[in-house]
Design an enzyme around this catalytic site. Structure first.
Site, PDB file in Angstrom:
ATOM      1  CB  ALA A   1      22.676  28.457  33.369  1.00 30.60           C
TER       2      ALA A   1
ATOM      3  CE  LYS B   1      59.410  56.793  41.371  1.00 28.88           C
ATOM      4  NZ  LYS B   1      60.524  56.690  42.310  1.00 28.88           N
TER       5      LYS B   1
END
Ligand code: FAD
Ligand code: GLY
Length: 684
Positions: free
Chosen positions: A44, A525
């Protein structure tokens, strides 16, 4: 291609920094995936530290300083480009409805206490006189004369043009896919157009920053619309911003005729936690229109001009992330949430000071990324006090275990702090105080797992994505079993036999972490294990999968045989750690690969986490004495007769081994040497 500074992101923040750096004589490149998708276009344009009533003092100061820079900053940009930014020191009026008088005069805004940024209460009569046309139920309101606005779309265009005219290299349509790191340095960024390298990098990718680094920046969607002020209304009916509760109306004056922008009222904005879900929705727009009409009824007759939406870059504390990072040559400028337009000039100044002059404004410390890291618990206090068991989440161990723990606790003498200074474990920019990682598999019950995780005092727990998906025994209810606000999940690709499978499961793991509330968790992992007898990882598949996952922005922790060459190659493709095995998974054979692990440690510039095969605390301590950065231990704890006590023992061994490594062991000698030296003895 080499540039002095590469900026990732071409919203107002990236562009403002680029211009400031260029003006200070550096060569700058901006990489921007999509200029029009930036929140900077959706905003805005309010410059509203007062109306936003910002509770954080440092943030208020930052916002006020930035607002004060706006007149000169926009003037300079306008001179450079000959274009208008629409900067307008119009002030902001914040009306209050009858029913929320509690939020009115009695609730003095924080700005009212500052002479630099005054706030004035207007009663019912005064406010209606001051701003005709307000809703009849408005009972008063605050006037913030120092707040202002800028036409953010015009500003973005001006910034782009200014950067271009100054000679900043602007690369639109370039997506940074990964930030490659080595030895605490960024060595290049992987893009859809190849690798781009520079001496220094700035991450300013707004709501998308988390795709590249594990920073807690999440999109917070805002929907907006605008109405056109009809031609029969001679003057712009609003001469200031109206800032209500969950609604604001921003008047925009005519801009250059060539841009075909008519006088309009911007109406905003929703605040939605829906990820990157695009589009405007009937509900969002209806809510906005209802609130806007109540605040300023005459706009209900104005023609609708446009609908749009954007993604604010939000952080958990709603403050930006500014300043240095875990890499020496990477600076962070992101997470500006609701105030990025306002904060563009001060961000540019402070970041340029930091990069060009190594000058760190005291305010920056409040916005450092490290504020999101786990607070030190016993992991370091284990080193600084005596070994104790209190970590703020004391395990609910059985009475037998707790008795044992207490005995141990009482017996351990305090340690001198001078010998125990240690740095934390840092993996992919995230700091952990504990150097012991554990898992969730093989436990006899969920309770044993919970007790053990707590007793181990670990901060990272690895979870097999496939087992959770298939609800394998012990993996149901995992989401509730552990406190994921305290424990970092390390999804693993156990059960994957090929690189392709592992990549797919890693992506699922990332979603799983998100579901547990770890939006910024990009860890995986990596396990690619085709051989089911010895469970030895496939080096080629692991390397292939690691390369792809790094490109996708994962922090990859690959499980490997203790092969120094492979470790180096994985580090080169950008893995966050290497995890050599001590001996085959679950074998309990202990450290069988010591010589190779030693070479890996000697050459690694990423953390080395010794994984698999460690069966006893003495082996854990030995691996740490070698100089490993951390250990991952699961079977040895889960399969112990008393897992929680073994978890504690492993914790102590990890700390002991680390301390011994830091202390430096005595040299080995060929012959005996008496404990009480004979030199200096007085003989008769
Ligand atoms: P962005 O403007 O989002 O720009 C990020 C850029 O980085 C984008 O162009 C994107 O394509 C690019 N990028 C992302 N990832 C990559 C990648 N991997 N590789 C290359 N490029 C990439 N602020 C105010 O101060 N006042 C207001 O009134 C205001 N109102 C708002 C209303 C709404 C509805 C919204 C959504 C936001 C509002 N904001 C306001 C907030 C403000 O818009 C943001 O804080 C600000 O725009 C953030 O700027 P940025 O440059 O960091 O991010
Ligand atoms: N600062 C206004 C918004 O973010 O909606």
């Amino acid at each position: 291609m080499t540039s002095e500074i590469v900026i990732i992101g071409g919203g107002v923040i990236g562009l403002a920094i680029a211009i400031e750096l260029k003006l200070r004589g550096t060569y700058v490149t901006v990489l921007c995936r999509d200029f029009s998708a930036a929140a900077s276009h959706a905003a805005a344009g309010m410059l509203a530290p007062d109306a936003e009533n910002i509770p954080n003092e440092a943030m208020r100061s930052l916002c006020w300083r930035s607002r004060a820079l706006y007149p000169d900053w926009t003037h300079k940009l306008e001179e450079l480009t000959g274009l208008n930014t629409g900067y307008w020191p119009c002030g902001i009026l914040a009306p209050v409805f009858e029913e929320s008088r509690g939020g009115g005069e009695e609730n003095t805004p924080l700005s009212a206490t500052s002479p630099l940024s005054p706030a004035y209460w207007l009663d019912k009569e005064a406010i209606h006189q001051y701003q005709p046309g307000l809703g009849a139920e408005i009972a008063g309101g605050w006037w913030y004369p120092e707040d202002a606005q800028v036409d953010n779309r015009a500003l973005a265009h001006v910034l782009w043009t200014a950067a271009e005219s100054l000679g900043v290299e602007l690369k639109e349509g370039i997506t940074v896919e990964a930030i490659r790191q080595q030895q605490g340095q960024v060595i290049g960024v992987q893009t859809n157009a190849g690798v781009i390298s520079a001496a220094h990098y700035v991450l300013a990718a707004g709501a998308w920053s988390n795709e590249l680094l594990p920073l807690p920046v999440r999109p917070r969607k805002g929907q907006m619309l605008s109405v056109q002020v009809p031609e029969f209304v001679p003057e712009l009916p609003l001469q200031r911003v109206l800032f209500g509760q969950d609604i604001y109306i921003v008047p925009r004056r005519d801009r250059a005729a060539s841009l075909k922008e008519k006088r309009s009222l911007i109406i905003g904005a929703t605040v939605e936690d829906v990820g990157f879900t695009p589009h405007n929705t009937p509900d969002g727009i209806q809510t906005l229109l209802q609130a806007a009409i109540r605040l300023y009824p005459q706009l209900q007759h104005y023609p609708i001009q446009e609908f749009w939406w954007g993604f604010r870059p939000a952080t958990p504390d709603e403050l930006p992330i500014l300043g240095t990072s875990h890499c020496k040559n990477l600076t962070l400028a992101t997470g500006h949430y609701r105030n990025g337009i306002l904060l563009a000039p001060i961000t540019a100044t402070l970041i340029a000071d930091l990069i060009c002059q190594q000058k760190s404004d005291p305010l920056l410390s409040d916005f450092h990324y490290s504020r999101f890291h786990a607070q030190p618990s016993t992991h370091t206090s284990m080193l600084t006090h005596s070994a104790n068991f209190s970590n703020g989440h004391r395990p609910a161990v059985s009475s037998q275990n707790s008795e044992l723990s207490e005995k141990l606790e009482r017996r351990l003498p305090p340690i001198q702090t001078s010998v125990t200074q240690d740095s934390a474990l840092i993996i992919a920019g995230k700091t952990f105080q504990s150097r012991l990682l554990t898992g969730t598999g093989k436990y006899r019950s969920i309770e044993e797992m919970q007790q053990s995780v707590a007793a181990s005092d670990c901060q990272i727990v690895t979870v097999a994505v496939r087992r959770v998906q298939t609800k394998a025994p012990g993996h149901e209810g995992l989401a509730e079993a552990l406190d994921w606000t305290k424990i970092w999940m390390l999804p693993n690709t156990a059960g994957c036999q090929t690189a392709e499978e592992a990549i797919r499961v890693a992506r699922l793991g990332r979603e799983m972490a998100k579901l547990l509330g770890q939006e910024d968790n990009n860890f995986v992992k990596l396990e690619v294990i085709p051989d089911l007898k010895y469970l030895l990882p496939d080096p080629i598949g692991t390397l292939e999968a690691a390369e792809q996952l790094v490109k996708e922005g994962f922090a990859v922790l690959p499980y490997i045989n203790a092969d120094p060459m492979l470790a180096k190659r994985l580090e080169d493709v950008g893995c966050a750690t290497v995890m050599p095995l001590a001996s085959p998974i679950g074998s309990g054979q202990g450290l069988k690969t010591t010589a190779n692990i030693q070479i890996i440690i000697e050459n690694a510039t990423v953390p080395v986490v010794v994984d698999a095969g460690i069966a006893s605390p003495s082996q854990a301590a030995e691996a740490m004495e070698l100089g490993a950065d951390a250990l991952l231990i699961n079977s040895a704890i889960a399969l112990a007769q008393n897992p929680a006590v073994m978890a504690r023992a492993m914790n102590l061994a990890t700390v002991a081994g680390r301390l011994a490594y830091l202390a430096g062991r005595m040299p080995i000698k060929d012959y005996a040497s008496p404990s009480s030296p004979l030199t200096g003895i007085i003989t008769s």
